[in-house]
Design a protein around this motif. Structure first.
Motif, PDB file in Angstrom:
ATOM      1  N   ILE A 203       0.842  -1.209   0.000  1.00 61.01           N
ATOM      2  CA  ILE A 203       0.000   0.000   0.000  1.00 61.01           C
ATOM      3  C   ILE A 203       0.869   1.248   0.000  1.00 61.01           C
ATOM      4  N   TYR A 204       1.921   1.179   0.813  1.00 60.93           N
ATOM      5  CA  TYR A 204       2.845   2.313   0.879  1.00 60.93           C
ATOM      6  C   TYR A 204       3.462   2.592  -0.486  1.00 60.93           C
ATOM      7  N   LEU A 205       3.931   1.543  -1.133  1.00 64.73           N
ATOM      8  CA  LEU A 205       4.550   1.733  -2.446  1.00 64.73           C
ATOM      9  C   LEU A 205       3.533   2.279  -3.448  1.00 64.73           C
ATOM     10  N   ARG A 211       3.196   0.746  -9.354  1.00 67.65           N
ATOM     11  CA  ARG A 211       2.156  -0.262  -9.573  1.00 67.65           C
ATOM     12  C   ARG A 211       2.638  -1.531  -8.889  1.00 67.65           C
ATOM     13  N   THR A 212       1.803  -2.084  -8.079  1.00 67.91           N
ATOM     14  CA  THR A 212       2.241  -3.225  -7.288  1.00 67.91           C
ATOM     15  C   THR A 212       1.368  -4.442  -7.508  1.00 67.91           C
TER      16      THR A 212
ATOM     17  N   LEU B 166      -3.951  -1.846  12.307  1.00 62.71           N
ATOM     18  CA  LEU B 166      -2.692  -2.521  12.637  1.00 62.71           C
ATOM     19  C   LEU B 166      -1.523  -1.882  11.902  1.00 62.71           C
ATOM     20  N   HIS B 167      -1.776  -1.504  10.673  1.00 62.79           N
ATOM     21  CA  HIS B 167      -0.713  -0.838   9.914  1.00 62.79           C
ATOM     22  C   HIS B 167      -0.308   0.471  10.578  1.00 62.79           C
ATOM     23  N   ILE B 168      -1.312   1.257  10.895  1.00 61.92           N
ATOM     24  CA  ILE B 168      -0.998   2.549  11.510  1.00 61.92           C
ATOM     25  C   ILE B 168      -0.268   2.357  12.842  1.00 61.92           C
ATOM     26  N   LEU B 202       0.768   9.562   5.397  1.00 60.15           N
ATOM     27  CA  LEU B 202       0.149  10.192   4.229  1.00 60.15           C
ATOM     28  C   LEU B 202       0.358   9.348   2.970  1.00 60.15           C
ATOM     29  N   ILE B 203       1.583   8.877   2.805  1.00 58.83           N
ATOM     30  CA  ILE B 203       1.849   8.042   1.633  1.00 58.83           C
ATOM     31  C   ILE B 203       0.998   6.780   1.685  1.00 58.83           C
ATOM     32  N   TYR B 204       0.924   6.223   2.876  1.00 59.08           N
ATOM     33  CA  TYR B 204       0.121   5.012   3.044  1.00 59.08           C
ATOM     34  C   TYR B 204      -1.337   5.276   2.673  1.00 59.08           C
ATOM     35  N   LEU B 205      -1.860   6.363   3.180  1.00 58.04           N
ATOM     36  CA  LEU B 205      -3.270   6.674   2.884  1.00 58.04           C
ATOM     37  C   LEU B 205      -3.468   6.908   1.388  1.00 58.04           C
ATOM     38  N   ARG B 206      -2.504   7.537   0.794  1.00 57.12           N
ATOM     39  CA  ARG B 206      -2.618   7.744  -0.642  1.00 57.12           C
ATOM     40  C   ARG B 206      -2.625   6.413  -1.373  1.00 57.12           C
ATOM     41  N   GLY B 207      -1.862   5.484  -0.837  1.00 60.97           N
ATOM     42  CA  GLY B 207      -1.849   4.147  -1.432  1.00 60.97           C
ATOM     43  C   GLY B 207      -3.198   3.473  -1.340  1.00 60.97           C
ATOM     44  N   LEU B 208      -3.996   3.913  -0.395  1.00 61.31           N
ATOM     45  CA  LEU B 208      -5.347   3.364  -0.280  1.00 61.31           C
ATOM     46  C   LEU B 208      -6.336   4.144  -1.134  1.00 61.31           C
ATOM     47  N   GLY B 209      -5.854   5.166  -1.794  1.00 60.37           N
ATOM     48  CA  GLY B 209      -6.730   5.904  -2.688  1.00 60.37           C
ATOM     49  C   GLY B 209      -7.253   7.197  -2.107  1.00 60.37           C
ATOM     50  N   PHE B 210      -6.799   7.557  -0.907  1.00 60.47           N
ATOM     51  CA  PHE B 210      -7.250   8.822  -0.337  1.00 60.47           C
ATOM     52  C   PHE B 210      -6.476   9.967  -0.952  1.00 60.47           C
TER      53      PHE B 210
END
Lengths: 237, 237
Positions: A203-205, A211-212, B166-168, B202-210
Motif C-alpha cells: 500500500i505504501y509503495l 504499480r504493485t 494494525l498498519h498505523i 500520508l503516503i500510506y493513505l494515498r496508497g489506499l486511494g485517499f
DNA sequence: GGCTCATGTAAAAGCCGTTCACATGAGCTG
DNA sequence: CAGCTCATGTGAACGGCTTTTACATGAGCC
C-alpha cells in the motif's frame, strides 16, 4: 562421535579453550529463553562449566557480552538482507518485498539476536563498532530504497530514498516488535505478521505511485491506482 | 508551604499513608531515568523513605509494580488518543493524523510509561486487566480506521479497517521505538520523528486511494494520484 | 626444561528480590 | 475513652547476581 570440548562439563582441564565462544552461545540460548533482561552472566558461566568470574577475562561486563551478541546479530542481519535483496533481482519490487520478509524472518527465527539488537536498552552511542554494524545493515535497506526511488514514476515528485528506507524500516520493526515473535506472540492477529507487513509495504509503495498489482518486469509508472483489482490484502469477498 | 507527607523522609510516622502512590511515582522517575531494566524495587522504596520490604504490602513483586505502571500508561494513552481523535473532527484525515502525532508525543513525553507498556518484557497474557487496557487504547485507533475505511473511494476495494489500524499502529510504534525518545535518541535522523511518521501515514493513505494533498472537507475519492503537487515529504527542490 | 602470561578459580563485598516474624498505630466497637 | 484488630511498615536473613582481587594453572615459546 568426535567431540572434545563439548558443552556442560565433560572433559576439560583448567582452561576451557573456547570460553568466549561458549559464553556467546550460552547467552544466545538464555536470551532466547528468557529475554535479554532475564539473561544472567552467572548462568552463562554455569552453562559453560566455568566459575562466575571467568567471563570477565573475555568481556568487560555483562553489557559488553550483550553488545557482542548484538554486533553479531547485525552482521548476520546484514548478510541476510544482502542475500534477500540480491541486488534487486529479478525486479526491484519483488526483491524489495523479499527484504521485508527477510526482516521478519530474522526477527522470528533469531529472537535472541533481535532483542539484543533492538530491545536490550544499551546506549547506542556507547559502542561505535556496534553502531557501525547497525549502520551497515541499514545501508542495505537504504540501497534498496535508492534503487526503488529511481524507478518512481516520472511526473511525480521523487521520494527521498533515505526517507523511504526509514519508512520501510519503521514498518518492519513495528510489525516485528508488536507481533513478530512466534513463541511469545504479543497479540492476536487476524493475519500473519508476514502478510500484514507485505500489505503495508505494498500500500505504501502504491502511495508513492508504484504499480504493485503485477510483478513481471520492472516496476513502472502508473497513472491510475490499481483500478478495480483486489487490494494487496486479498480479495475483498 | 503546606506539605505534610512530602517525598524523601521528612516528617512521617510508622505508616507512610500513601505508599502505593509514592512507589508508583518513584518508579516512574526511575524508569524514565534508567529504563525499565535498570529500575530497582529497592530504589523505589528508598526514594519513598521506607524499608525494602514495605513495597510488598502493595505489590506482589517487582513485575506487578511495572504492570501497574503499564496499566496506568495505557489508560492515559487511551484518553490522549481519544482526545486527539476528537471523534473525527474537523475531518477524518486531519483527525487521523492528529492521532499519529499524539502517539509520538506520548512516547516522547512519557518515556517511562511507554517503555513499561511496550518494552518491559512482561508476558502479556499473564495480566488480563493489563491486556484489556491495551485493547481499549488500540480500540481508539481501530475506530478511527473504521471511519477512514468508510470513506475509501468507491470503485476501489475497501480496505479492512482492522488491517489499517494494525498498519498505523505498527508505523507509529516503529517510528517511536526506533527514533522516538528525545533524551536517548537512538539514531540520527534527517527529519523529526513527527515529520517522518506524518509522511509515512500520508503516503500510506494515498496508497489506499485517499487524496491527502488537500485538507478541507472530508476525504474523497481520487482517480489520479496527487498529480504534480509536492509529495508529503515537502518540496522536492 | 623453564618462563611468562593468558586464562581460570576462590573468596569476598555490595546490591537486589523476596520472605518471615514481629512492631506500630489507625480506625472501629462498645 | 479503652481495647481490639488488621493493614501497613520494620529488621533480619537467605540466596543469587555482578564485579573485584589475589592466587592457581598450564599452553606456548625460548
Amino acid at each position: 562421535m568426535s567431540w572434545r570440548k563439548d558443552q556442560g562439563r565433560a572433559e576439560r582441564g583448567y582452561h576451557h579453550g573456547n570460553l568466549k565462544e561458549a559464553l556467546l552461545q550460552a547467552a544466545l540460548d538464555l536470551i532466547s529463553k528468557k529475554g535479554p533482561a532475564g539473561f544472567t552472566f552467572a548462568d552463562a558461566a554455569r552453562m559453560a562449566g566455568v566459575s562466575p568470574a571467568a567471563p570477565y577475562r573475555h568481556f568487560r561486563d555483562r553489557d559488553e557480552l550483550i553488545a557482542s551478541i548484538a554486533q553479531r546479530g547485525f552482521e548476520q542481519f546484514e548478510s541476510l538482507l544482502t542475500q534477500a535483496w540480491d541486488d534487486g533481482r529479478p525486479d526491484t519490487v519483488t526483491a524489495f518485498e523479499r527484504v521485508g520478509k527477510a526482516y521478519l524472518a530474522f526477527a522470528r527465527e533469531e529472537p535472541a539476536f533481535y532483542s539484543a539488537m533492538f530491545e536490550s536498552g544499551l546506549p547506542p552511542d556507547a559502542n561505535p563498532t556496534l553502531m557501525a554494524a547497525s549502520e551497515r545493515a541499514f545501508a542495505i535497506i537504504r540501497a534498496a530504497a535508492e534503487r526503488l526511488a529511481a524507478l518512481a514514476p516520472p511526473g511525480m515528485p521523487r521520494p527521498p530514498a533515505m526517507m523511504m528506507a526509514l519508512h520501510i524500516w519503521s514498518m518492519s520493526h513495528g510489525v516485528a516488535s508488536l507481533f513478530g515473535r512466534g513463541d511469545a506472540a504479543r497479540r492476536k492477529l487476524p493475519m500473519s505478521p508476514e502478510d500484514l507487513l507485505e500489505a503495508e509495504v505494498l500500500i505504501y509503495l502504491r502511495g508513492l505511485g508504484f504499480r504493485t498489482d503485477q510483478r513481471p518486469g520492472t516496476a513502472t509508472a502508473d497513472d491510475k491506482p490499481a483500478g478495480e483489482k483486489a487490494g494487496p490484502w486479498g480479495k475483498p469477498k
